[in-house]
Enzyme design. Structure first.
Site, PDB file in Angstrom:
ATOM      1  N   GLU A 620       0.702  -1.054  -0.048  1.00  0.00           N
ATOM      2  CA  GLU A 620       0.081  -0.106   0.020  1.00  0.00           C
ATOM      3  C   GLU A 620       0.812   1.218   0.110  1.00  0.00           C
ATOM      4  OE1 GLU A 620      -2.058   2.103   3.761  1.00  0.00           O
ATOM      5  OE2 GLU A 620      -2.844   0.257   3.277  1.00  0.00           O
ATOM      6  N   HIS A 709     -13.974 -11.128   4.424  1.00  0.00           N
ATOM      7  CA  HIS A 709     -14.618  -9.620   4.383  1.00  0.00           C
ATOM      8  C   HIS A 709     -15.889 -10.059   3.617  1.00  0.00           C
ATOM      9  CE1 HIS A 709     -11.483  -7.095   5.955  1.00  0.00           C
ATOM     10  NE2 HIS A 709     -10.453  -7.730   5.024  1.00  0.00           N
TER      11      HIS A 709
END
Length: 772
Positions: A620, A709
């Site tokens: 990221e 998720h």
């Protein structure tokens, strides 16, 4: 010297605003709808109220032109999927049956249908849903959301500018749909997509839009000549439309680079550029292309991603220079304010002087308005604001909070040996196998287990004094005991204590390290209804005392199986905090690494044989420009090794990463020298396992077989099928079996069923392996 007023009145604007509301009303309403506690009408009413409140706050602050369309129930890229009709085949039935439930099915999946893949929005901690496209994709326009929200704002008397994800960025973010060849390039669909965008523009024009903003952050990355040609074609075609609003093309997060001359020549009326951090180079680049004669420039001079106050004098100097490079210069934040908390005012536990160093979304809008006033009326009109700003900046610079000589001396004494294990991986692996005695395809989890209502209640009761510390710790012990017992019964091989004492994987550690500040209300959206409170990295970092040893040791006392010690790594501690901007990130990373190194060593001394140091943010935080990658990866991998290299060869070091494009950093993953890495892989169908194999990654790896998720429970055969895919890339003696990520946000019923199926899958596939 007083700056000359701008020739035309300068507008103050923003690209987007936090969606959640001051008390996370949107999160509560959406989760209430999922659980059947409120109706769709009630959810929509809450959302409309939050939009009105946001617009009113912005207008009252002095923002002249408000964004619309940036509000989302889950994700703005998912909203773009709906706008252009790019609904995957597996979700179409749900979308047709109920558009809202179908929308959430794309985001979260159902028991029968997998969701869209999720990954990070450029180099932020915001997650977007990845569009799935193929040569058979048919785009159709649905501008209802964009038009209705524009009309809401106009009806309230606001000047509004719809904000859309631009067509080039949308296609560059997309991936080939399942079953489509991996080498399919979604950008080849541009000519098919542009008429849909043209239709949306016509609808917005008819609804009263004077300007429409196209966000094109993908253009700040390294782009090929073909991609730049596609950009030129896209804005030539859209700019050439007759029935359209004026177009503002926005970029942010870095310098626009080679795409700047392409957009400067495009037949659009305005560009929005970032002038903060590395993107400050846009100033010189803009001058080099001759500026933007005849165009509007929206100058992002207030950092939309960090929380430190603006330097008014520096920003006004930049703006004064820009006045000579465009017909009109407006003032904005560098990007959407989605990435910062809403307001500093509720933060009663932070020293008032330190609080004056911080600017959340509401404070940033005030900064934008002040700068616009200074640019329009001259700096004499904001003399008092500049003086107060100068004093606050000096207060921070001179504060003892920011510097600790002992920490700096220790960091300066680091040697290359400090960042290297004492033995190479092959020798360590043999020692670890002998010490741990694990089977082939060992099973484990990533660390956290569901945070139950009882746990959250106990934490709240401790804060309010309804229970004392002893009562709270009894609750934690009971939870750890339940988690250990469940894992033993289920048959997991390497256990975790479940992290019941932790509020967040970064905040928990930040609250125990000097140099960090914690907020009480600084919520920022990570994905969907998941919000985090990034701590503030304000000064030099050290660890006064052990942070995790007590609970890890207690958990180990309950079982004969190994229990992992669980830490958050130095890069992630930076990436998921608001970092200090007064020293290089690498320097801060080394300070954090040394503090964590002490914790790792104490865990080992207490008898912990497996220690996991999570680095989900390694990819990221990778800079958006390739030229900056090497320097970043050098200090990032060094800081991880500095954290983990002080242990014995038979202590097994794990790391974990999730929801990112790992192919760009496989060499860096190798350079971490961790013994085992677990990675998200379920939604991407084991792509990362293939990437590790192509690189020749020599260590052990656990590509996830359970997407945590999504609320759906994968059955044992589904997990086994993913595991068999993993075995095609990674040999059985180096393959682990685990979920994609921690289980904190899941409920116990689905967690229990999913992990039981995971263990069954591992045993099934283990039984299929050839025997010696």
């Amino acid at each position: 010297m007083t700056a000359k007023p701008a020739a035309a009145a300068t507008r103050a604007t923003v690209y987007g605003y936090p969606r959640q509301g001051p008390n996370r009303e949107l999160k509560k309403a959406i989760e209430g709808y999922w659980k059947g506690r409120i109706t769709a009408d009630a959810l929509q009413e809450t959302a409309a109220g939050l939009r009105r409140s946001n617009w009113r706050q912005l207008a009252d602050a002095g923002i002249h032109e408000l964004p619309t369309g940036d509000f989302s129930y889950y994700d703005h890229v998912l909203d773009t999927n709906v706008m252009v009709g790019a609904v995957p085949q597996r979700h179409r039935e749900a979308v047709h049956a109920d558009s809202l439930d179908g929308y959430f099915a794309m985001a979260r999946g159902t028991q029968d249908v997998a969701p869209l893949e999720m990954t990070k929005w450029f180099d932020t901690n915001y997650h977007y849903l990845v569009p799935e496209l193929g040569p058979d994709t048919v785009f159709t326009a649905d501008s209802s959301k964009q038009v209705s929200e524009l009309r809401e704002a106009l009806a309230l008397g606001h000047t509004a500018r719809p904000v859309l994800v631009g067509p080039v960025t949308y296609l560059l973010l997309a991936k080939p749909a399942p079953g489509v060849p991996a080498d399919f390039e979604p950008l080849t669909l541009l000519d098919r997509l542009l008429p849909v965008y043209a239709e949306v523009l016509a609808d917005l024009r008819a609804a009263g839009a004077e300007w429409v903003q196209f966000d094109e952050p993908a253009l700040v990355q390294d782009r090929t000549p073909a991609e730049l040609n596609a950009t030129s074609r896209a804005y030539r075609d859209l700019g050439g439309l007759t029935d359209r609003p004026q177009l503002l093309v926005a970029s942010y997060f870095d310098r626009l680079g080679e795409a700047l001359p392409v957009l400067a020549k495009a037949p659009v009326e305005g560009l929005a550029l970032d002038f903060t951090g590395a993107a400050a180079a846009n100033l010189q680049d803009l001058a080099a292309v001759g500026g933007l004669p005849g165009k509007r420039l929206v100058a992002g001079v207030v950092n939309g991603r960090n929380i430190w106050i603006n330097d008014y004098e520096k920003s006004l100097a930049t703006l004064a220079t820009l006045l000579g490079l465009a017909d009109r210069v407006d003032v904005a934040a560098s990007c959407s304010l989605l990435h910062v908390p809403l307001d500093t005012a509720p933060e009663k536990d932070i020293d008032p002087q330190i609080l004056r160093w911080l600017a959340f979304a509401r404070q940033k809008t005030a900064e934008i308005v002040t700068l616009a006033k200074g640019l329009t009326q001259g700096t004499g009109a904001v003399t008092a604001e500049i003086a107060a700003n100068r004093a606050d900046l000096a207060s921070r610079s001179d504060s003892p909070v920011t510097r600790d000589p002992a920490v700096r001396a220790r960091a300066s004494a680091i040697t290359d040996t400090d960042g290297r294990r004492s033995q190479p991986y092959g020798e360590r692996a043999a020692a670890q196998r002998a010490h741990l005695g694990l089977p082939l395809l060992p099973t484990t989890t990533i660390g956290s287990f569901p945070q139950t209502t009882e746990l959250r209640t106990a934490r709240a009761d401790l804060r309010t004094g309804r229970i004392d510390t002893a009562g709270y710790e009894d609750r934690i012990k009971a939870e750890i005991g339940d988690v250990i017992a469940f894992q033993e019964k289920t048959g997991l091989d390497v256990l975790v204590h479940g992290e019941p004492e932790r509020n967040d994987m970064v905040q928990y550690f930040a609250e125990q390290l000097t140099g960090y500040l914690a907020t009480q209300h600084g919520w920022v959206q990570s994905y969907g209804t998941r919000y985090v409170r990034p701590p503030v990295l304000a000064g030099d970092i050290s660890r006064p005392e052990p942070m995790t040893v007590r609970w890890t040791t207690y958990a180990q006392s309950l079982t004969g199986r190994p229990v992992k010690g669980m830490l958050t790594g130095p890069v992630t501690m930076l990436a998921w905090s608001f970092v200090r901007d007064d020293q290089p990130l690498g320097d801060t990373a080394r300070q954090v690494a040394l503090a964590l190194r002490d914790e790792v060593n104490d865990l080992e001394h207490a008898g912990t044989s497996v220690i996991q140091v999570d680095e989900p943010a390694l990819r990221e935080t990778l800079p958006l420009r390739a030229a900056d990658h090497a320097a970043y990866l050098a200090w990032a991998t060094e800081s991880f090794r500095l954290t983990t290299s002080g242990v014995r060869p038979d202590t097994q070091i794990h790391t974990h990463m999730c929801y990112a494009e790992f192919g760009d950093i496989v060499q860096a993953i190798d350079d971490l020298d961790a013994d085992v890495i677990s990675l998200e892989a379920a939604r991407s169908h084991m792509q990362v396992a293939r990437e590790l194999a192509a690189h020749g990654y020599p260590r052990e790896a656990g590509p996830g077989v359970y997407d945590i998720h999504s609320p759906r429970v994968p059955d044992a055969e589904e997990a086994a099928a993913l595991l068999r895919k993993g075995l095609k890339a990674i040999p059985a003696e180096r393959l682990w079996v685990n979920p994609d990520c921690g289980l904190k946000t899941r409920g116990w019923p689905e967690t229990r069923a999913s992990l039981e199926n995971l263990v069954t899958a591992a045993r099934t596939v283990r039984g299929e392996l050839p025997t010696c």
